[in-house]
Design an enzyme around this catalytic site. Structure first.
Site, PDB file in Angstrom:
ATOM      1  CB  SER A 268      -0.896  -0.021   1.238  1.00  0.00           C
ATOM      2  OG  SER A 268      -1.096   1.277   1.717  1.00  0.00           O
ATOM      3  CE  LYS A 269      -1.600   5.984  -3.808  1.00  0.00           C
ATOM      4  NZ  LYS A 269      -2.189   6.258  -5.047  1.00  0.00           N
ATOM      5  NE  ARG A 270      -3.621   7.784   0.452  1.00  0.00           N
ATOM      6  CZ  ARG A 270      -4.265   7.300  -0.596  1.00  0.00           C
ATOM      7  NH1 ARG A 270      -4.559   6.019  -0.639  1.00  0.00           N
ATOM      8  NH2 ARG A 270      -4.639   8.078  -1.581  1.00  0.00           N
TER       9      ARG A 270
END
Ligand code: GLU
Length: 505
Positions: A268-270
């Protein structure tokens, strides 16, 4: 005759290209290179609602930085199949004839259902406990489409400009079988496949139709893409079949996912605590930029090497490969079916391996501006020697500062553990002798300082080397001490020893 190898990377400009996307591009690049084929960048921008400003430019720059530039396509030169942006291809009418052909052969149909009608259908099916409600061979019979409405009414609706989509007519309960180079034979029952929209109400083809038309027209030999497209592949097979193109379709290869370090799901990029994008990416819809691999100090060769081993293996225990070596070795038969866990610590290790291979002069050049930012400047010879000594300790160029700042700044603290353990009532007198000996040296090199120190040790029986290090640098460990002292210069070393000896009794 085998088809010429022509592969494409076909991202949608819906955001920055993350590491999974770069890996897809990389595997395409390697395969094309191995076979002396073509690597094409096609921009799949038919979904205008998901278009993100700057994404296309980002994709192009990211591929360039990684050293895996396509030889044909958007940003990389026009070839015989231009344009390479699907929105432009739609403008020149490339997709329409294929959609018309599918309608004419009875394998696609017009659907006039409004958003509300579709929503009603979904609710009805949910109420009837249908697990995955979809527009298909059964449900289409209760909807407003050219299969249920009388012919003259369909004609009227089309003429009056009523909004419609074109859907694929997926047969009921038929086995669809296809081959994937990585996964082998896959069989799916058509009951699991919905009547996919092929052309949207704005006249734009969807990805499903557009990529097939483009892969055929661009003579693509292998369609290499992420695993998330595997569920759509059966519908794609039907489209090829209904267009009479099954024999011309590219071979399929669906790459495994890249998983979180703990192995439970996609990155997940976040949430990731490591870079996810090759270059820093400022999403226009978000406040904070994502810091890239480049800006975190990774070398592109290291980044590419890391990605290559996510899902592919060379068949031996070797890990360090140049792009050329990868291209020689790469084959889809050695790509795994299951997801590949990403290990951020290992990624740093890779960078370190590449850093160690760099000439000291290049490291010195790269570290120079960072040192200047800290307020220090040294000549080239000094910088080269510094990098040569400290490089064994660092994984990134910016770490030269953390691991070697004591060369530039005299310590104001001294490793407490070492001092508590090793400094005793005899130490001061012994180190006064060291100080005098150093002061008396006419030539100051690593060797002369070392010899002088060793002679004193022999004479006195005990002088602790680590204490000497702490008194001069403040820290308990580091590269070869006398090499460091030689670099710092006699004057500086003597001054620091004096300061330390004033402090400790
Ligand atoms: N446009 C698709 C994507 O963004 C490409 C899938 C494919 O390569 O066929 O993932």
């Amino acid at each position: 005759m085998e088809k010429r190898v022509r592969v494409r990377f076909a991202p949608s400009p819906t955001g920055g290209l993350h590491m999974g996307g770069v890996r897809t591009a990389l595997f395409n690049y390697l395969f094309a290179k191995k076979h002396g084929g073509d690597f094409i960048l096609r921009i799949e921008d038919t979904d205008q609602t998901r278009f993100v400003e700057g994404a296309e430019e980002y994709i192009i720059n990211a591929l360039k930085w990684c050293g895996i530039a396509p030889n044909e396509g958007v940003g990389f030169g026009d070839g015989p199949h231009k344009p390479y942006r699907q929105s432009e291809r739609k403008e020149v009418g490339i997709y329409k004839k294929y959609a018309d052909q599918l309608i004419a052969s009875g394998n696609a149909y017009y659907a006039f259902d409004t958003a509300e009608e579709l929503e009603d259908m979904r609710k009805r099916l949910e109420a009837a406990k249908v697990t995955a409600p979809q527009y298909n061979a059964v449900t289409r019979q209760n909807m407003r489409n050219s299969l249920t409405l009388p012919e003259d009414q369909v004609k009227k609706l089309l003429e009056s400009g009523e909004k419609y989509v074109i859907r694929l007519k997926v047969p009921r309960n038929e086995e669809i079988r296809f081959h994937d180079i990585i996964r082998g034979w896959v069989t799916v029952n058509s009951t699991q496949v919905d009547d996919k929209v092929l052309v949207k109400s704005d006249g734009m083809p969807t990805y499903h139709l557009a990529h097939i038309v483009d892969d055929i027209e661009m003579k693509i030999s292998h369609a290499v893409r992420g695993e998330e497209w595997l569920p759509s592949a059966p519908a794609h097979i039907l489209i090829y079949r209904y267009l009479g193109l099954e024999n011309e379709m590219p071979k399929l290869a669906h790459l495994p996912l890249i998983l979180n370090p703990d192995g439970n799901g996609k990155i997940s990029k976040r949430e990731a605590r490591f870079p996810v994008f090759p270059l820093s990416w400022q999403d226009p819809r978000e406040k904070e930029p994502y810091v890239g691999y480049k800006e975190s100090g990774y070398y592109p060769e290291a980044f590419v090497n890391i990605l290559a081993l996510l899902g592919w293996n060379p068949g031996n225990n070797e890990e360090i490969f140049s792009l050329d070596e990868l291209a020689n070795l790469f084959e889809f038969e050695r790509v795994n079916k299951s997801g590949a866990k990403f290990d951020p610590e290992k990624a740093k290790w890779f960078n370190q391996q590449y850093l160690r291979k760099k000439p000291d002069s290049e490291l010195a050049e790269a570290f120079k501006p960072l040192l200047k930012e800290k307020g220090f400047e040294r000549d080239e010879a000094f910088m080269i020697e510094f990098c040569k000594l400290v490089k064994e300790k660092v994984q990134f160029v910016h770490e030269f500062w953390d691991h070697g700042k004591y060369v530039f700044i005299a310590p104001d603290t001294y490793d407490e553990k070492v001092m508590a353990k090793k400094w005793n009532e005899n130490s001061k007198a012994l180190f006064m002798r060291v100080l005098q000996t150093f002061e008396g040296l006419n030539t100051w090199t690593s060797q002369t300082a070392h010899e002088a120190f060793e002679n004193l040790v022999k004479e006195t029986g005990k002088i602790d080397l680590q204490l000497l290090r702490v008194l001069i640098t403040g820290v308990a460990g580091g590269p070869h001490l006398f090499d460091m002292l030689a670099l710092m210069g006699k004057e500086e070393v003597v001054k620091r020893l004096k300061t330390a000896l004033q402090k400790f009794n």
